[in-house]
Design a protein around this motif. Structure first.
Motif, short mmCIF file in Angstrom:
data_model
loop_
_atom_site.label_atom_id
_atom_site.label_comp_id
_atom_site.label_asym_id
_atom_site.label_seq_id
_atom_site.Cartn_x
_atom_site.Cartn_y
_atom_site.Cartn_z
N THR A 90 45.52 37.47 -14.87
CA THR A 90 47.11 37.49 -14.01
C THR A 90 46.76 37.25 -12.67
OG1 THR A 90 47.52 39.32 -15.94
CG2 THR A 90 49.20 38.68 -14.02
N LEU A 91 46.94 37.68 -11.73
CA LEU A 91 46.18 37.83 -10.66
C LEU A 91 45.59 36.25 -10.56
CD1 LEU A 91 45.06 41.43 -9.54
CD2 LEU A 91 47.36 39.76 -9.61
N GLY A 92 44.63 35.55 -11.43
CA GLY A 92 44.04 34.25 -10.66
C GLY A 92 44.75 33.53 -11.25
N LEU A 93 45.67 33.23 -11.81
CA LEU A 93 46.87 32.15 -11.71
C LEU A 93 48.19 32.57 -10.94
CD1 LEU A 93 47.47 32.66 -15.45
CD2 LEU A 93 45.96 30.78 -14.21
N ALA A 94 48.23 33.51 -10.60
CA ALA A 94 48.80 33.34 -9.47
C ALA A 94 47.83 33.60 -8.73
CB ALA A 94 49.49 35.17 -9.10
N GLY A 95 46.98 33.57 -7.83
CA GLY A 95 46.42 32.70 -6.70
C GLY A 95 46.37 30.93 -6.85
N ILE A 96 45.62 30.79 -8.04
CA ILE A 96 45.64 29.27 -8.58
C ILE A 96 47.20 28.63 -8.06
CG2 ILE A 96 45.65 27.43 -10.15
CD1 ILE A 96 43.09 29.39 -11.26
N HIS A 97 48.01 29.29 -8.37
CA HIS A 97 49.43 28.52 -8.03
C HIS A 97 49.99 28.93 -6.40
CE1 HIS A 97 53.81 28.12 -7.76
NE2 HIS A 97 54.11 28.92 -7.10
N TYR A 98 49.73 29.51 -5.72
CA TYR A 98 49.62 29.50 -4.36
C TYR A 98 48.96 29.24 -3.69
CZ TYR A 98 53.43 33.15 -4.51
OH TYR A 98 54.37 34.08 -4.81
N ALA A 99 47.16 28.63 -4.43
CA ALA A 99 46.19 28.14 -3.67
C ALA A 99 47.12 26.23 -3.51
CB ALA A 99 44.84 28.25 -4.44
N ARG A 100 47.56 26.11 -4.64
CA ARG A 100 47.51 24.31 -4.56
C ARG A 100 48.91 24.60 -3.55
NH1 ARG A 100 47.07 22.19 -10.21
NH2 ARG A 100 45.11 23.37 -11.28
N THR A 108 40.93 39.57 -4.86
CA THR A 108 41.43 40.57 -5.94
C THR A 108 41.07 39.86 -7.59
OG1 THR A 108 42.72 41.50 -4.70
CG2 THR A 108 42.82 42.01 -7.07
N ALA A 109 41.23 38.90 -7.61
CA ALA A 109 41.36 38.86 -9.14
C ALA A 109 39.27 38.27 -9.84
CB ALA A 109 41.81 37.18 -9.76
N LEU A 110 38.73 37.88 -8.66
CA LEU A 110 36.98 38.07 -8.75
C LEU A 110 37.04 38.98 -8.32
CD1 LEU A 110 34.75 35.83 -8.16
CD2 LEU A 110 34.82 36.30 -5.69
N ALA A 111 36.98 40.21 -7.93
CA ALA A 111 36.45 41.01 -7.74
C ALA A 111 36.26 41.59 -9.23
CB ALA A 111 36.53 42.40 -6.46
N LEU A 112 38.10 41.67 -9.69
CA LEU A 112 38.25 42.67 -10.41
C LEU A 112 37.31 41.19 -11.92
CD1 LEU A 112 42.07 43.24 -10.59
CD2 LEU A 112 40.22 44.87 -10.47
N ALA A 172 38.17 46.25 -20.22
CA ALA A 172 39.70 45.36 -20.96
C ALA A 172 41.22 45.20 -19.43
CB ALA A 172 40.75 46.01 -21.91
N ILE A 173 40.85 46.40 -19.20
CA ILE A 173 42.40 46.35 -17.86
C ILE A 173 42.27 45.49 -16.72
CG2 ILE A 173 42.96 47.80 -16.46
CD1 ILE A 173 42.97 49.67 -18.83
N ALA A 174 41.03 45.18 -16.52
CA ALA A 174 40.71 44.78 -15.45
C ALA A 174 40.14 42.87 -15.25
CB ALA A 174 38.61 45.14 -14.43
N GLY A 175 39.37 43.00 -16.19
CA GLY A 175 39.99 41.41 -17.14
C GLY A 175 41.09 40.93 -17.00
N ALA A 176 42.03 41.92 -17.81
CA ALA A 176 44.10 41.36 -18.04
C ALA A 176 44.18 41.32 -16.52
CB ALA A 176 44.20 42.42 -18.90
N LEU A 179 41.66 28.05 -3.62
CA LEU A 179 41.68 27.70 -5.02
C LEU A 179 40.29 28.29 -5.74
CD1 LEU A 179 43.46 26.81 -7.02
CD2 LEU A 179 41.72 24.58 -6.36
N TRP A 180 39.33 27.93 -5.04
CA TRP A 180 37.46 28.69 -5.87
C TRP A 180 37.24 29.80 -5.94
CZ3 TRP A 180 33.60 31.96 -5.00
CH2 TRP A 180 33.58 31.89 -3.22
N THR A 181 38.37 30.86 -5.06
CA THR A 181 38.13 32.70 -5.41
C THR A 181 39.07 32.49 -7.03
OG1 THR A 181 39.86 32.21 -3.91
CG2 THR A 181 37.04 33.12 -3.61
N ALA A 182 40.15 32.20 -6.96
CA ALA A 182 41.14 32.44 -7.76
C ALA A 182 40.60 31.91 -8.96
CB ALA A 182 42.50 31.07 -7.33
N VAL A 183 40.05 30.34 -8.77
CA VAL A 183 39.79 30.05 -10.35
C VAL A 183 38.16 31.20 -11.23
CG1 VAL A 183 38.32 28.06 -11.37
CG2 VAL A 183 40.38 27.67 -10.07
N ALA A 184 37.57 31.23 -10.42
CA ALA A 184 36.40 32.23 -10.46
C ALA A 184 36.66 33.54 -10.74
CB ALA A 184 34.84 31.77 -9.83
N GLY A 185 37.52 33.99 -9.84
CA GLY A 185 38.35 35.09 -10.64
C GLY A 185 38.92 35.56 -11.79
N THR A 186 39.61 34.22 -12.09
CA THR A 186 40.27 33.92 -13.55
C THR A 186 39.52 33.71 -14.22
OG1 THR A 186 42.05 32.84 -11.76
CG2 THR A 186 41.91 32.36 -14.89
#
Length: 96
Positions: free
Chosen positions: A54-64, A20-24, A46-50, A70-77
């Motif tokens: 947010t979702l990317g940082l949460a995704g990084i936390h769960y991916a760890r 979801t973070a990658l798509a947004l 601006a809304i999609a970026g924010a 991890l790569w989708t969360a980092v790319a989305g962030t």
């Protein structure tokens, strides 16, 4: 044979955070950097970026913790931060 009803570690909504973070983030970055699209997608960028950050940082936390990729969360962030920064900078420059 009886199938197990115990949920797997990958059967959680946290798996979708990176995607979801990658798509947004992609929507935000493309909307902010393509001049033809910037006029129409500026508020959404601006809304999609924010949300992507947010979702990317949460995704990084769960991916760890082993849930999701991890790569989708980092790319989305990253894309979300680029898109949010570009959209916010463009709005501030137009207002000055």
């Amino acid at each position: 044979m009886i199938e197990s009803t115990v949920p797997d570690r990958t059967d959680t909504p946290a798996v979708a955070l990176g995607r979801t973070a990658l798509a947004l983030g992609a929507v935000s970055a493309v909307g902010a950097w393509v001049p033809v699209l910037a006029f129409f997608t500026l508020p959404w960028g601006a809304i999609a970026g924010a949300l992507a950050v947010t979702l990317g940082l949460a995704g990084i936390h769960y991916a760890r913790n082993g849930i999701g990729r991890l790569w989708t969360a980092v790319a989305g962030t990253t894309l979300g931060a680029i898109g949010f920064t570009a959209a916010t900078t463009l709005v501030w420059s137009l207002g000055a």
